[in-house]
Design an enzyme around this catalytic site. Structure first.
Site, PDB file in Angstrom:
ATOM      1  N   CYS A 266      49.678  44.043  34.559  1.00  0.00           N
ATOM      2  CA  CYS A 266      48.879  44.807  35.629  1.00  0.00           C
ATOM      3  C   CYS A 266      47.340  44.244  35.905  1.00  0.00           C
ATOM      4  O   CYS A 266      47.093  43.791  37.033  1.00  0.00           O
ATOM      5  CB  CYS A 266      48.711  46.183  35.654  1.00  0.00           C
ATOM      6  SG  CYS A 266      47.806  46.733  34.181  1.00  0.00           S
ATOM      7  N   HIS A 313      46.645  51.383  33.305  1.00  0.00           N
ATOM      8  CA  HIS A 313      47.136  50.565  34.322  1.00  0.00           C
ATOM      9  C   HIS A 313      46.349  50.547  35.491  1.00  0.00           C
ATOM     10  O   HIS A 313      45.437  51.281  35.817  1.00  0.00           O
ATOM     11  CB  HIS A 313      48.199  51.208  34.762  1.00  0.00           C
ATOM     12  CG  HIS A 313      49.354  50.616  35.724  1.00  0.00           C
ATOM     13  ND1 HIS A 313      49.995  49.504  35.272  1.00  0.00           N
ATOM     14  CD2 HIS A 313      49.339  50.782  37.136  1.00  0.00           C
ATOM     15  CE1 HIS A 313      50.652  48.983  36.432  1.00  0.00           C
ATOM     16  NE2 HIS A 313      50.193  49.592  37.517  1.00  0.00           N
ATOM     17  N   HIS A 325      50.874  46.534  42.838  1.00  0.00           N
ATOM     18  CA  HIS A 325      50.638  46.242  41.551  1.00  0.00           C
ATOM     19  C   HIS A 325      51.844  45.118  40.707  1.00  0.00           C
ATOM     20  O   HIS A 325      52.902  45.138  41.339  1.00  0.00           O
ATOM     21  CB  HIS A 325      50.176  47.405  40.752  1.00  0.00           C
ATOM     22  CG  HIS A 325      51.500  48.216  40.705  1.00  0.00           C
ATOM     23  ND1 HIS A 325      51.715  49.283  39.705  1.00  0.00           N
ATOM     24  CD2 HIS A 325      52.505  48.756  41.801  1.00  0.00           C
ATOM     25  CE1 HIS A 325      52.806  49.898  40.079  1.00  0.00           C
ATOM     26  NE2 HIS A 325      53.412  49.615  41.271  1.00  0.00           N
TER      27      HIS A 325
END
Length: 350
Positions: A266, A313, A325
């Protein structure tokens, strides 16, 4: 005459064994009756997602340790280079001092008053004596330089040694975090393997549906680039450029520690995308949160970073409640609704 012997009684040992066997059989039957039922597909999927979140947190710590290791390695190399150059300078100063000492010995090997008495040319002797004084001054200066250089070298060597110690600690943390996230991923895979083939196929179909939705979102984004976005403010030039760069990576696989251009995790995706826009940001979610201005959900604009699940994240806010993402192992870079992203923490505008 018939014999009337008493029937042989079973031994105490045999009775004990039979009793224990019977008890064990009853216990096993009871355990089988009360055994926990096999977890459902949804329960397994929830556990797998939790393990993926834990693996991602460990991955971000691994990325941070890796970044710190690279910085320390450069610092150690620079310090060791300084020490080597300093040692060369010290050797040159020592050589210079040796030359001065040799010249001094040759010029002043006997007492000056005796040398003056024996000299056939007093003026020539006085010139030599003056030269000897100059050599003595040079000798003193050289000694002072050598002492200063030795102190500097000792300090640089200690600094290099300390950095090497830090580097060893960071490498240890690096290995521990790598082992941790690999262990979490292995646990997740074992859970997935415990499902039936039909259950695994169902999960794959759910992921495929998310990727189809991502492609549909991508098409809508392309069509509405210049269209108004309701009440949402437009992206900044920088945010727009970074988001556009990230969109070119749609479909690239998620890999723990990946930072492009073939795979991403990420924070690897967000760092890579901003680099394409000409801006350098840090490597991990835990540090990227400090790379810009923190904002709430209602203030989000396309191109802002959005953080979820205790900062483990990060992704790009893409407008219209969508996030671009790199989600988790086994998936690819894609768009996804913020409603399915977990706990929203805050946004950051770089």
């Amino acid at each position: 005459m018939a014999s009337h012997r008493r029937p042989k009684q079973p031994s105490r040992t045999r009775v004990t064994v039979l009793t224990a066997t019977a008890a064990a059989a009853v216990a096993l039957t009871s355990q089988a009756a009360h055994a926990d039922p096999k977890p459902s597909k949804n329960e397994v999927k929830a556990k797998v997602d939790k393990l993926y979140h834990e693996a991602e947190a460990a991955t971000e710590k691994y990325n941070g340790a890796k970044e710190q290791q690279d910085k320390l390695k450069k610092q150690v190399d620079a310090l060791q280079d300084k020490v080597a150059r300093g040692q060369d300078e010290l050797n040159s100063l020592r050589g210079e001092l040796g030359s001065i000492a040799t010249a001094q010995y040759r010029s002043g090997g006997i007492d000056p008053s005796v040398a003056l008495f024996l000299a056939s040319d007093p003026d020539s002797f006085l010139d030599q004596a003056s030269a000897l004084d100059q050599l003595t001054v040079k000798q003193t200066e050289s000694l002072q330089k050598i002492q200063a250089k030795q102190r500097t070298l000792a300090q640089q060597r200690k600094e290099a040694q300390d950095k090497l110690g830090d580097l060893a600690d960071v490498r240890k943390a690096l290995g521990e975090n790598k082992k941790k996230f690999q262990g979490k991923l292995a646990d997740a895979q074992r859970l997935l393997n415990s499902l039936t083939e039909a259950e695994r196929a169902k999960i794959q179909e759910e992921e495929a549906a998310k990727e189809r939705a991502s492609r549909a979102t991508s098409e809508r984004v392309q069509l509405s680039k210049d269209a108004p976005r309701g009440n949402e403010a437009p992206a900044s030039n920088l945010g727009s450029a970074a988001l556009a760069a990230a969109a070119t990576q749609l479909g690239k696989p998620y890999v723990s520690g990946g930072s492009g251009p073939n795979s991403y995790d990420c924070s690897g995706l967000t760092q890579w995308a901003f680099a394409q826009a000409g801006v350098s940001i840090t490597r991990t979610t835990y540090t990227q949160q400090n790379d810009g201005q923190r904002i709430g959900r209602s203030q989000l604009r396309p191109g802002d970073l959005v953080f979820f699940n205790g900062l483990s994240h990060v992704g790009f806010y893409a407008g219209n409640n969508q996030v671009l993402h790199a989600p988790k192992p086994g998936t690819v870079v894609r768009y996804e609704s913020m409603d399915y992203m977990g706990t929203f923490q805050f946004g950051v505008r770089i």
